[in-house]
Motif scaffolding. Structure first.
Motif, PDB file in Angstrom:
ATOM      1  N   THR A 116      68.959  53.092  71.480  1.00 17.57           N
ATOM      2  CA  THR A 116      68.360  51.948  72.555  1.00 17.57           C
ATOM      3  C   THR A 116      66.449  51.871  71.908  1.00 17.57           C
ATOM      4  O   THR A 116      66.328  50.780  71.495  1.00 17.57           O
ATOM      5  CB  THR A 116      68.638  51.368  73.348  1.00 17.57           C
ATOM      6  OG1 THR A 116      70.176  51.041  73.897  1.00 17.57           O
ATOM      7  CG2 THR A 116      68.316  50.340  73.280  1.00 17.57           C
ATOM      8  N   GLU A 117      66.231  52.838  72.208  1.00 13.48           N
ATOM      9  CA  GLU A 117      64.442  52.991  72.092  1.00 13.48           C
ATOM     10  C   GLU A 117      64.868  52.520  70.516  1.00 13.48           C
ATOM     11  O   GLU A 117      63.296  52.126  70.446  1.00 13.48           O
ATOM     12  CB  GLU A 117      64.146  54.091  72.548  1.00 13.48           C
ATOM     13  CG  GLU A 117      62.601  54.451  72.607  1.00 13.48           C
ATOM     14  CD  GLU A 117      62.389  55.239  73.684  1.00 13.48           C
ATOM     15  OE1 GLU A 117      61.368  56.026  73.611  1.00 13.48           O
ATOM     16  OE2 GLU A 117      62.906  56.572  74.113  1.00 13.48           O
ATOM     17  N   LYS A 118      64.586  53.223  69.895  1.00 11.96           N
ATOM     18  CA  LYS A 118      64.322  53.948  68.784  1.00 11.96           C
ATOM     19  C   LYS A 118      64.689  52.126  68.161  1.00 11.96           C
ATOM     20  O   LYS A 118      63.887  51.834  66.815  1.00 11.96           O
ATOM     21  CB  LYS A 118      64.965  54.910  67.345  1.00 11.96           C
ATOM     22  CG  LYS A 118      64.542  54.899  66.403  1.00 11.96           C
ATOM     23  CD  LYS A 118      65.291  57.000  65.958  1.00 11.96           C
ATOM     24  CE  LYS A 118      65.082  57.591  65.046  1.00 11.96           C
ATOM     25  NZ  LYS A 118      65.552  58.726  64.411  1.00 11.96           N
ATOM     26  N   ARG A 119      65.225  52.019  67.987  1.00 11.50           N
ATOM     27  CA  ARG A 119      66.596  50.395  67.406  1.00 11.50           C
ATOM     28  C   ARG A 119      65.236  49.599  68.444  1.00 11.50           C
ATOM     29  O   ARG A 119      64.915  48.939  67.081  1.00 11.50           O
ATOM     30  CB  ARG A 119      67.603  49.887  68.329  1.00 11.50           C
ATOM     31  CG  ARG A 119      68.015  49.269  67.084  1.00 11.50           C
ATOM     32  CD  ARG A 119      69.751  48.334  68.746  1.00 11.50           C
ATOM     33  NE  ARG A 119      70.286  47.199  67.811  1.00 11.50           N
ATOM     34  CZ  ARG A 119      70.579  46.362  68.643  1.00 11.50           C
ATOM     35  NH1 ARG A 119      71.157  47.237  70.367  1.00 11.50           N
ATOM     36  NH2 ARG A 119      71.277  45.214  68.705  1.00 11.50           N
ATOM     37  N   ALA A 120      64.877  49.552  68.893  1.00 13.79           N
ATOM     38  CA  ALA A 120      63.755  48.513  70.034  1.00 13.79           C
ATOM     39  C   ALA A 120      62.059  48.984  68.707  1.00 13.79           C
ATOM     40  O   ALA A 120      61.531  48.230  68.767  1.00 13.79           O
ATOM     41  CB  ALA A 120      63.481  49.385  71.128  1.00 13.79           C
ATOM     42  N   ASN A 121      61.794  50.431  68.261  1.00  8.56           N
ATOM     43  CA  ASN A 121      60.984  50.821  67.678  1.00  8.56           C
ATOM     44  C   ASN A 121      60.930  50.261  66.501  1.00  8.56           C
ATOM     45  O   ASN A 121      60.000  49.103  66.182  1.00  8.56           O
ATOM     46  CB  ASN A 121      60.810  51.796  67.692  1.00  8.56           C
ATOM     47  CG  ASN A 121      59.376  52.569  67.155  1.00  8.56           C
ATOM     48  OD1 ASN A 121      58.328  51.791  67.308  1.00  8.56           O
ATOM     49  ND2 ASN A 121      59.632  53.423  66.117  1.00  8.56           N
ATOM     50  N   ALA A 122      61.968  49.836  66.256  1.00 10.60           N
ATOM     51  CA  ALA A 122      62.343  49.778  64.316  1.00 10.60           C
ATOM     52  C   ALA A 122      62.387  47.962  64.314  1.00 10.60           C
ATOM     53  O   ALA A 122      62.140  47.557  63.561  1.00 10.60           O
ATOM     54  CB  ALA A 122      63.881  50.025  64.020  1.00 10.60           C
ATOM     55  N   LEU A 123      62.802  47.525  64.922  1.00 11.81           N
ATOM     56  CA  LEU A 123      63.009  46.596  65.143  1.00 11.81           C
ATOM     57  C   LEU A 123      61.781  45.486  65.974  1.00 11.81           C
ATOM     58  O   LEU A 123      60.848  44.453  64.864  1.00 11.81           O
ATOM     59  CB  LEU A 123      64.298  45.451  66.115  1.00 11.81           C
ATOM     60  CG  LEU A 123      65.368  45.954  65.510  1.00 11.81           C
ATOM     61  CD1 LEU A 123      66.323  45.307  66.191  1.00 11.81           C
ATOM     62  CD2 LEU A 123      65.310  44.456  64.071  1.00 11.81           C
ATOM     63  N   GLU A 124      60.997  45.923  66.381  1.00 11.91           N
ATOM     64  CA  GLU A 124      59.505  45.539  66.842  1.00 11.91           C
ATOM     65  C   GLU A 124      58.409  45.459  65.699  1.00 11.91           C
ATOM     66  O   GLU A 124      57.417  45.285  65.144  1.00 11.91           O
ATOM     67  CB  GLU A 124      59.015  45.741  68.261  1.00 11.91           C
ATOM     68  CG  GLU A 124      59.725  45.691  69.348  1.00 11.91           C
ATOM     69  CD  GLU A 124      59.561  46.570  70.056  1.00 11.91           C
ATOM     70  OE1 GLU A 124      58.499  47.661  70.022  1.00 11.91           O
ATOM     71  OE2 GLU A 124      60.476  46.479  71.364  1.00 11.91           O
ATOM     72  N   GLN A 125      58.677  46.388  65.215  1.00 19.10           N
ATOM     73  CA  GLN A 125      58.180  46.957  63.706  1.00 19.10           C
ATOM     74  C   GLN A 125      58.465  45.973  62.493  1.00 19.10           C
ATOM     75  O   GLN A 125      57.337  45.939  61.966  1.00 19.10           O
ATOM     76  CB  GLN A 125      57.820  48.810  62.830  1.00 19.10           C
ATOM     77  CG  GLN A 125      56.852  49.084  63.452  1.00 19.10           C
ATOM     78  CD  GLN A 125      57.191  50.716  63.503  1.00 19.10           C
ATOM     79  OE1 GLN A 125      57.701  51.172  62.153  1.00 19.10           O
ATOM     80  NE2 GLN A 125      58.042  52.237  64.396  1.00 19.10           N
ATOM     81  N   ALA A 126      59.602  46.014  62.342  1.00 21.55           N
ATOM     82  CA  ALA A 126      60.563  45.276  61.232  1.00 21.55           C
ATOM     83  C   ALA A 126      59.277  43.828  61.979  1.00 21.55           C
ATOM     84  O   ALA A 126      59.276  42.383  60.844  1.00 21.55           O
ATOM     85  CB  ALA A 126      61.259  44.982  61.229  1.00 21.55           C
ATOM     86  N   TYR A 127      59.501  43.143  63.054  1.00 22.51           N
ATOM     87  CA  TYR A 127      58.881  42.055  63.992  1.00 22.51           C
ATOM     88  C   TYR A 127      57.709  41.767  62.846  1.00 22.51           C
ATOM     89  O   TYR A 127      57.369  40.463  62.632  1.00 22.51           O
ATOM     90  CB  TYR A 127      59.277  41.702  65.301  1.00 22.51           C
ATOM     91  CG  TYR A 127      58.356  40.430  65.737  1.00 22.51           C
ATOM     92  CD1 TYR A 127      59.550  38.926  65.467  1.00 22.51           C
ATOM     93  CD2 TYR A 127      57.376  40.536  66.394  1.00 22.51           C
ATOM     94  CE1 TYR A 127      58.820  38.331  65.752  1.00 22.51           C
ATOM     95  CE2 TYR A 127      56.957  39.004  67.016  1.00 22.51           C
ATOM     96  CZ  TYR A 127      57.780  37.480  66.903  1.00 22.51           C
ATOM     97  OH  TYR A 127      57.122  36.298  67.480  1.00 22.51           O
ATOM     98  N   LYS A 128      56.679  42.647  63.041  1.00 27.49           N
ATOM     99  CA  LYS A 128      55.142  42.808  62.988  1.00 27.49           C
ATOM    100  C   LYS A 128      55.088  42.451  61.455  1.00 27.49           C
ATOM    101  O   LYS A 128      54.000  41.464  60.686  1.00 27.49           O
ATOM    102  CB  LYS A 128      54.755  43.868  62.926  1.00 27.49           C
ATOM    103  CG  LYS A 128      54.522  44.120  64.846  1.00 27.49           C
ATOM    104  CD  LYS A 128      53.562  45.322  65.073  1.00 27.49           C
ATOM    105  CE  LYS A 128      53.705  45.515  66.622  1.00 27.49           C
ATOM    106  NZ  LYS A 128      52.794  46.852  66.523  1.00 27.49           N
ATOM    107  N   ILE A 129      56.531  42.761  60.593  1.00 26.72           N
ATOM    108  CA  ILE A 129      56.323  42.084  59.158  1.00 26.72           C
ATOM    109  C   ILE A 129      56.448  41.458  58.625  1.00 26.72           C
ATOM    110  O   ILE A 129      55.707  40.942  57.922  1.00 26.72           O
ATOM    111  CB  ILE A 129      56.939  43.683  58.350  1.00 26.72           C
ATOM    112  CG1 ILE A 129      56.656  45.428  58.794  1.00 26.72           C
ATOM    113  CG2 ILE A 129      57.056  43.604  56.781  1.00 26.72           C
ATOM    114  CD1 ILE A 129      57.618  46.088  58.717  1.00 26.72           C
ATOM    115  N   ASN A 130      57.016  40.557  59.381  1.00 24.53           N
ATOM    116  CA  ASN A 130      57.170  38.819  59.512  1.00 24.53           C
ATOM    117  C   ASN A 130      58.167  38.420  60.476  1.00 24.53           C
ATOM    118  O   ASN A 130      59.194  39.098  60.728  1.00 24.53           O
ATOM    119  CB  ASN A 130      58.215  39.029  57.884  1.00 24.53           C
ATOM    120  CG  ASN A 130      58.788  37.713  57.654  1.00 24.53           C
ATOM    121  OD1 ASN A 130      58.466  36.881  58.321  1.00 24.53           O
ATOM    122  ND2 ASN A 130      59.108  37.470  56.651  1.00 24.53           N
ATOM    123  N   PRO A 131      57.336  37.853  61.110  1.00 24.90           N
ATOM    124  CA  PRO A 131      58.006  37.819  63.028  1.00 24.90           C
ATOM    125  C   PRO A 131      59.047  36.382  62.437  1.00 24.90           C
ATOM    126  O   PRO A 131      59.070  35.549  63.468  1.00 24.90           O
ATOM    127  CB  PRO A 131      56.920  37.468  63.341  1.00 24.90           C
ATOM    128  CG  PRO A 131      55.889  36.949  61.810  1.00 24.90           C
ATOM    129  CD  PRO A 131      55.766  37.583  61.001  1.00 24.90           C
TER     130      PRO A 131
END
Length: 207
Positions: free
Chosen positions: A81-96
């Motif tokens: 879950t932690e790694k998934r959250a980190n990847a999605l949060e980075q994706a959100y920064k790329i395109n919110p």
């Protein structure tokens, strides 16, 4: 790349891998071919192969949205879950405003029972795509969980217009009644939801 895509379309995984790898040998500047190869490995259940390609791809394309989403998908498969959250949060920064990113984030926050955050994300998601059934489901569900019942009720009709899944609709209505203290109707909606879900399973099995 076209040959790899066609092979994947016809579920010819071995040829999809072969053509994708051949393309990469000739041209390492196309992130899409890496994404395709990862997707093929995931379709095969070859998580290690997918991770190896992802590692190589992210050295070349560190801020690629699709690769971040694939990283999150792999983490989800591995229950990280932690790694998934980190990847999605980075994706959100790329395109919110990316629909897939927002939807995956809303699912993540619901899973983590962070319903306030899930609700915030879902509100953005229905603006980005006001015809997305799953977005409205998450919006209403998280609204109920944060006790914003009036807002949940105001979106029920929209949900029913987007999909004929009466089981999920009745489940949400059951939750709303429960929060309103109307336990009789809550039980009625829940029983109806279970009945309709069972009927759907029977129809699918018969097909």
């Amino acid at each position: 790349l076209t040959f790899a895509q066609e092979a994947l379309f016809y579920l010819d995984m071995s040829n999809a891998i072969k053509h994708a790898k051949k393309y990469i040998e000739l041209d390492k500047t196309n992130s899409n071919v890496y994404s395709l190869l990862i997707e093929v490995y995931l379709a095969q259940g070859n998580i290690q192969g997918a991770k190896e390609v992802l590692f190589e791809a992210q050295k070349l394309f560190s801020n690629n949205l699709q690769l971040k989403l694939l990283e999150a998908q792999i983490a989800n498969i591995e229950n990280d879950t932690e790694k998934r959250a980190n990847a999605l949060e980075q994706a959100y920064k790329i395109n919110p405003n990316n629909k897939q990113v927002l939807y995956e984030l809303s699912n993540l926050y619901i899973q983590k029972q962070d319903f306030k955050k899930a609700n915030e994300i879902s509100r953005t998601l229905v603006i980005v795509d006001d015809l997305m059934y799953e977005a409205y489901f998450n919006l209403i569900y998280s609204s109920i969980k944060i006790a914003d019942i009036d807002f949940a009720v105001s979106n029920i009709r929209k949900l029913s217009e987007l999909n004929e899944n009466k089981s999920e609709l009745n489940y949400l209505l059951s939750l709303i009644c429960q929060y309103q203290g109307d336990f009789k109707n809550s039980k009625g909606y829940l029983l109806q939801a279970l009945k309709e879900e069972q009927s759907t399973k029977i129809i699918v099995t018969q097909k």
